[in-house]
Design an enzyme around this catalytic site. Structure first.
Site, PDB file in Angstrom:
ATOM      1  N   ARG A  15       4.275 -13.579  -2.315  1.00  0.00           N
ATOM      2  CA  ARG A  15       3.174 -12.272  -1.393  1.00  0.00           C
ATOM      3  C   ARG A  15       3.701 -10.291  -1.033  1.00  0.00           C
ATOM      4  O   ARG A  15       2.643  -9.807  -0.978  1.00  0.00           O
ATOM      5  CB  ARG A  15       2.802 -12.621  -0.336  1.00  0.00           C
ATOM      6  CG  ARG A  15       1.987 -13.632  -0.147  1.00  0.00           C
ATOM      7  CD  ARG A  15       2.216 -14.700   1.552  1.00  0.00           C
ATOM      8  NE  ARG A  15       3.167 -15.368   1.418  1.00  0.00           N
ATOM      9  CZ  ARG A  15       3.223 -15.594   2.528  1.00  0.00           C
ATOM     10  NH1 ARG A  15       2.573 -15.465   3.815  1.00  0.00           N
ATOM     11  NH2 ARG A  15       4.672 -16.963   2.874  1.00  0.00           N
ATOM     12  N   GLY A  78      13.944 -25.863  -1.385  1.00  0.00           N
ATOM     13  CA  GLY A  78      13.915 -25.578   0.350  1.00  0.00           C
ATOM     14  C   GLY A  78      15.047 -24.881   1.297  1.00  0.00           C
ATOM     15  O   GLY A  78      16.102 -24.485   0.911  1.00  0.00           O
ATOM     16  N   TYR A 100      17.680 -15.889   8.752  1.00  0.00           N
ATOM     17  CA  TYR A 100      17.002 -15.435   7.226  1.00  0.00           C
ATOM     18  C   TYR A 100      17.151 -13.982   6.433  1.00  0.00           C
ATOM     19  O   TYR A 100      17.129 -12.937   7.692  1.00  0.00           O
ATOM     20  CB  TYR A 100      15.939 -15.135   7.859  1.00  0.00           C
ATOM     21  CG  TYR A 100      15.060 -16.711   8.282  1.00  0.00           C
ATOM     22  CD1 TYR A 100      16.031 -18.202   7.572  1.00  0.00           C
ATOM     23  CD2 TYR A 100      13.648 -16.870   8.023  1.00  0.00           C
ATOM     24  CE1 TYR A 100      15.062 -19.686   8.107  1.00  0.00           C
ATOM     25  CE2 TYR A 100      13.545 -18.372   7.781  1.00  0.00           C
ATOM     26  CZ  TYR A 100      14.176 -19.795   7.788  1.00  0.00           C
ATOM     27  OH  TYR A 100      13.383 -21.149   7.635  1.00  0.00           O
ATOM     28  N   ASP A 102      14.547 -12.559   5.383  1.00  0.00           N
ATOM     29  CA  ASP A 102      13.900 -11.911   5.329  1.00  0.00           C
ATOM     30  C   ASP A 102      13.227 -11.821   7.273  1.00  0.00           C
ATOM     31  O   ASP A 102      12.149 -11.455   7.496  1.00  0.00           O
ATOM     32  CB  ASP A 102      12.170 -12.176   4.654  1.00  0.00           C
ATOM     33  CG  ASP A 102      12.793 -13.290   4.497  1.00  0.00           C
ATOM     34  OD1 ASP A 102      12.795 -13.685   5.848  1.00  0.00           O
ATOM     35  OD2 ASP A 102      11.747 -14.062   4.362  1.00  0.00           O
ATOM     36  N   GLY A 137       6.487 -23.910  11.376  1.00  0.00           N
ATOM     37  CA  GLY A 137       7.197 -25.017  11.894  1.00  0.00           C
ATOM     38  C   GLY A 137       6.720 -25.123  13.590  1.00  0.00           C
ATOM     39  O   GLY A 137       7.125 -24.394  14.331  1.00  0.00           O
ATOM     40  N   ASN A 167       9.241 -22.733  15.127  1.00  0.00           N
ATOM     41  CA  ASN A 167      11.113 -22.318  15.322  1.00  0.00           C
ATOM     42  C   ASN A 167      10.606 -21.127  13.874  1.00  0.00           C
ATOM     43  O   ASN A 167       9.683 -20.849  13.598  1.00  0.00           O
ATOM     44  CB  ASN A 167      10.790 -23.977  14.545  1.00  0.00           C
ATOM     45  CG  ASN A 167      12.521 -23.698  13.191  1.00  0.00           C
ATOM     46  OD1 ASN A 167      13.479 -22.892  13.073  1.00  0.00           O
ATOM     47  ND2 ASN A 167      12.638 -24.452  12.040  1.00  0.00           N
ATOM     48  N   ASN A 225       6.789 -11.480   5.421  1.00  0.00           N
ATOM     49  CA  ASN A 225       6.292 -11.600   3.401  1.00  0.00           C
ATOM     50  C   ASN A 225       4.900 -10.722   2.974  1.00  0.00           C
ATOM     51  O   ASN A 225       5.154 -10.998   1.964  1.00  0.00           O
ATOM     52  CB  ASN A 225       5.501 -13.298   4.320  1.00  0.00           C
ATOM     53  CG  ASN A 225       6.019 -13.805   4.389  1.00  0.00           C
ATOM     54  OD1 ASN A 225       7.477 -14.329   4.099  1.00  0.00           O
ATOM     55  ND2 ASN A 225       5.862 -14.530   6.343  1.00  0.00           N
ATOM     56  N   TYR A 364      14.201  32.811  -5.454  1.00  0.00           N
ATOM     57  CA  TYR A 364      15.290  31.708  -5.290  1.00  0.00           C
ATOM     58  C   TYR A 364      16.126  31.845  -5.713  1.00  0.00           C
ATOM     59  O   TYR A 364      16.645  32.663  -6.052  1.00  0.00           O
ATOM     60  CB  TYR A 364      14.684  31.123  -6.562  1.00  0.00           C
ATOM     61  CG  TYR A 364      15.578  30.246  -7.438  1.00  0.00           C
ATOM     62  CD1 TYR A 364      16.122  29.111  -6.534  1.00  0.00           C
ATOM     63  CD2 TYR A 364      16.454  30.308  -8.396  1.00  0.00           C
ATOM     64  CE1 TYR A 364      16.489  27.871  -6.818  1.00  0.00           C
ATOM     65  CE2 TYR A 364      17.279  29.122  -8.795  1.00  0.00           C
ATOM     66  CZ  TYR A 364      17.304  28.412  -8.216  1.00  0.00           C
ATOM     67  OH  TYR A 364      17.547  27.560  -9.104  1.00  0.00           O
ATOM     68  N   SER A 403      12.761  44.621  -4.018  1.00  0.00           N
ATOM     69  CA  SER A 403      11.659  43.032  -4.429  1.00  0.00           C
ATOM     70  C   SER A 403      11.491  42.878  -5.988  1.00  0.00           C
ATOM     71  O   SER A 403      11.850  44.348  -6.597  1.00  0.00           O
ATOM     72  CB  SER A 403      10.118  43.891  -3.367  1.00  0.00           C
ATOM     73  OG  SER A 403      10.351  43.631  -2.592  1.00  0.00           O
TER      74      SER A 403
HETATM   75  C1  UD1 Z   1      10.161 -22.018   7.333  1.00  0.00           C
HETATM   76  C2  UD1 Z   1      10.693 -23.349   8.179  1.00  0.00           C
HETATM   77  C3  UD1 Z   1       9.828 -23.409   9.346  1.00  0.00           C
HETATM   78  C4  UD1 Z   1       9.933 -21.926  10.478  1.00  0.00           C
HETATM   79  C5  UD1 Z   1       9.591 -20.666   9.330  1.00  0.00           C
HETATM   80  C6  UD1 Z   1       9.302 -19.209   9.551  1.00  0.00           C
HETATM   81  C7  UD1 Z   1      11.447 -25.011   7.325  1.00  0.00           C
HETATM   82  C8  UD1 Z   1      11.364 -26.241   6.064  1.00  0.00           C
HETATM   83  N1  UD1 Z   1      10.549 -24.404   7.192  1.00  0.00           N
HETATM   84  O1  UD1 Z   1       9.102 -22.237   6.808  1.00  0.00           O
HETATM   85  O2  UD1 Z   1       9.234 -24.404  10.756  1.00  0.00           O
HETATM   86  O3  UD1 Z   1       8.294 -21.970  11.486  1.00  0.00           O
HETATM   87  O4  UD1 Z   1      10.045 -20.755   8.567  1.00  0.00           O
HETATM   88  O5  UD1 Z   1       9.070 -18.145   8.984  1.00  0.00           O
HETATM   89  O6  UD1 Z   1      13.115 -24.737   7.101  1.00  0.00           O
HETATM   90  N2  UD1 Z   1      14.499 -19.887   1.194  1.00  0.00           N
HETATM   91  C9  UD1 Z   1      15.331 -20.017   0.641  1.00  0.00           C
HETATM   92  N3  UD1 Z   1      15.676 -21.274  -0.593  1.00  0.00           N
HETATM   93  C10 UD1 Z   1      14.468 -22.080  -0.570  1.00  0.00           C
HETATM   94  C11 UD1 Z   1      13.447 -21.142   0.452  1.00  0.00           C
HETATM   95  C12 UD1 Z   1      13.562 -20.698   0.996  1.00  0.00           C
HETATM   96  O7  UD1 Z   1      16.951 -19.244   0.570  1.00  0.00           O
HETATM   97  O8  UD1 Z   1      14.258 -22.864  -1.076  1.00  0.00           O
HETATM   98  C13 UD1 Z   1      14.794 -18.733   2.316  1.00  0.00           C
HETATM   99  C14 UD1 Z   1      13.929 -18.014   1.939  1.00  0.00           C
HETATM  100  O9  UD1 Z   1      14.066 -16.885   1.461  1.00  0.00           O
HETATM  101  C15 UD1 Z   1      13.439 -17.428   3.710  1.00  0.00           C
HETATM  102  C16 UD1 Z   1      14.052 -18.290   4.203  1.00  0.00           C
HETATM  103  O10 UD1 Z   1      14.631 -19.205   3.878  1.00  0.00           O
HETATM  104  O11 UD1 Z   1      13.750 -16.271   3.551  1.00  0.00           O
HETATM  105  C17 UD1 Z   1      12.790 -18.953   4.822  1.00  0.00           C
HETATM  106  O12 UD1 Z   1      11.695 -20.131   3.872  1.00  0.00           O
HETATM  107  P1  UD1 Z   1      10.211 -19.548   4.272  1.00  0.00           P
HETATM  108  O13 UD1 Z   1       9.686 -20.317   2.311  1.00  0.00           O
HETATM  109  O14 UD1 Z   1       9.428 -18.479   4.707  1.00  0.00           O
HETATM  110  O15 UD1 Z   1       9.815 -20.449   5.381  1.00  0.00           O
HETATM  111  P2  UD1 Z   1       8.648 -21.718   5.652  1.00  0.00           P
HETATM  112  O16 UD1 Z   1       8.554 -22.479   4.232  1.00  0.00           O
HETATM  113  O17 UD1 Z   1       7.458 -20.960   5.889  1.00  0.00           O
HETATM  114 CA    CA Z   2       7.986 -17.588   6.065  1.00  0.00          CA
END
Ligand code: UD1
Ligand code: CA
Length: 456
Positions: A15, A78, A100, A102, A137, A167, A225, A364, A403
């Site tokens: 995004r 995930g 995280y 981010d 979540g 979460n 994001n 200059y 000058s």
């Molecule tokens: C996740 C949580 C959710 C929470 C939300 C907060 C899970 C299943 N869900 O959701 O409960 O409310 O964050 O923002 O955990 N990342 C990886 N590898 C992956 C997937 C993600 O490194 O395979 C990292 C991303 O770079 C990011 C963080 O994990 O920093 C969260 O990933 P993102 O996809 O934003 O999580 P959500 O599905 O939004």
């Molecule tokens: Ca997210």
């Protein structure tokens, strides 16, 4: 307990619509991930693991100097799968703090509280209550208020979607249990992912306590994001840094109109007018005044100096009681001593300007050493570049450069020497004398203006 920190940063950040990986997008002038890392480094952790994926080489290169361990997550399957990639390097007796990449504004004390919830019989999860929890979540509690599970938006029913507590994703979990649970994760959910959040149910089943820590502010746990959220966080940091300056005694014409992308050190009674952009390490001495629309980068400005509007100062050292601008540009490796005046449309590059010297208009000065009490007339140029090499100009104490002088370097203007206005000086001008280098003025007697030919 020994501590391992795991920072998840493998997500693509689609995004952002950018070629730069999300975690490298600049926030207050530095990569988002660097902010997380700064906070992580405040703990005495045994190791900080960064789970990377998309754009990994770029991320590693940008943070090459950081004391971290890089863990590749080749496929983004995930959050649970991401943490699992780091587990082989983490001993069983560690606490694991999951961050995280981010979520950059989370504070150390908040994480400390989270970490305190973690022991052999308990884990901590950082939550926050949102007016609009859409997309996150949800934290499901039983009647007694105990956390029993986390359900993702896409898997939640209507009742669960009405829950405001979400979460944040940040957790503290004992390593041995975490390892066991991660190995048991399944991806039989609406997104086909290995959810880290599924460990909550496992913890409860294992008779462990799940302690939710509610974050003190939403901003602390806000993820980035897209560019809209990035700007929100930038605004929040800006306000915070402006506040810090004011707490340290700085008067800001408008705290909403200053950008601080780095570290600013200030003396007493500093005044900063609107639209100042301060980048890197900026040091402002007592009673320094910064006019509107100034850009200051990695520079030191000594006491009682006034910077008039619209100046650019980049890696220069400015002495006390200087008057700079308006519209002056001080470039890298310039050193200005005390009581120097650099006026409008004057550019100074890699030059030393002595005590009390002045260059007030359209000039200059590049690769020059200027003594004290020198007056540089309007429109003077140190002609420092022959197209291949740069050459130095030396101007002695008390010299008066007329000058419009072109000083063709390498060249020396002696102490107390004068150069006549409009001179092109190619040879050294001796001490205490007037040197002129220009065609003698002549007037042509009997000259007539050309007449327009009559039309035929
Ligand atoms: C996740 C949580 C959710 C929470 C939300 C907060 C899970 C299943 N869900 O959701 O409960 O409310 O964050 O923002 O955990 N990342 C990886 N590898 C992956 C997937 C993600 O490194 O395979 C990292 C991303 O770079 C990011 C963080 O994990 O920093 C969260 O990933 P993102 O996809 O934003 O999580 P959500 O599905 O939004
Ligand atoms: Ca997210």
């Amino acid at each position: 307990m020994p501590l391992s920190i795991v920072i998840l940063a493998a997500g693509q950040g689609k995004r952002m619509k950018s070629d730069l990986p999300k975690v490298l997008q600049p926030l207050a002038g530095r990569p988002i991930l660097s902010h997380v890392l700064d906070t992580a480094k405040q703990f005495n952790a045994d190791a900080i693991h960064i789970v990377y994926g998309h754009g990994g080489e770029q991320v590693q290169k940008a943070l090459a100097a950081e004391p971290v361990k890089w863990v590749l997550q080749a496929e983004q399957l995930g959050t649970g799968h991401a943490v699992a990639q780091a587990m082989p390097a983490i001993p069983d007796d560690h606490d694991v703090l999951i961050l995280y990449g981010d979520v950059p504004l989370v504070r150390q004390p908040t994480l400390q509280t989270l970490l305190e919830q973690c022991n052999a019989k308990a884990m901590g999860v950082l939550t926050v209550v949102l007016a609009d929890p859409t997309g996150y979540g949800r934290v499901v509690r039983d009647n007694a208020g105990n956390v029993v599970r986390i359900v993702e938006q896409k898997d939640a029913n209507t009742k669960e979607r009405a829950i405001g507590e979400i979460n944040t994703g940040l957790m503290a979990v004992p390593a041995a249990s975490l390892r066991k649970w991660l190995a048991e994760l399944k991806n039989d959910n609406s997104q086909g992912e290995y959810y880290l959040t599924d460990i909550i149910v496992m913890a409860v089943r294992a008779g462990m306590k799940v302690n939710a820590v509610i974050a003190p502010t939403e901003m602390e746990v806000l993820g980035v994001n897209d560019k809209v959220q990035l700007a929100q966080l930038e605004g929040s940091l800006r306000a915070e840094r402006a506040r810090e300056l004011m707490i340290n005694g700085v008067t800001l014409a408008d705290p909403a109109r200053i950008d601080i992308r780095g570290k600013v050190t200030v003396g007493r009674d500093v005044f900063i007018d609107v639209n100042a952009v301060l980048v890197g390490d900026v040091e402002l001495g007592d009673r320094v005044r910064i006019g509107p629309n100034c850009y200051l980068k990695d520079c030191r400005i000594a006491a009682d100096t006034e910077i008039h509007p619209n100046c650019v100062i980049d890696r220069a050292v400015v002495g006390p009681r200087n008057v700079i601008g308006p519209f002056a540009r001080l470039r890298p490796e310039s050193v200005l001593h005390g009581d120097v005046h650099i006026g409008n449309f004057v550019e100074v590059k890699k030059s030393e300007i002595g005590q009390g010297s002045k260059a007030n208009h359209l000039t200059y000065l590049g690769d020059a050493t200027v003594g004290s009490k020198v007056n540089v007339g309007a429109g003077t140029v140190t002609v420092n570049y022959d197209g291949v090499n740069k050459h130095r100009t030396e101007i002695g104490d008390g010299a008066f450069v007329g000058s419009g002088s072109m000083l063709i370097a390498p060249v020396k203007i002696g102490p107390n020497a004068n150069t006549g206005a409009g001179s092109t000086i190619t040879k050294d001008a001796p001490e205490g004398k007037l040197t002129l280098a220009r065609a003698r003025q002549v007037t042509i007697e009997g000259w007539k203006r050309p007449q327009k030919k009559p039309k035929e």
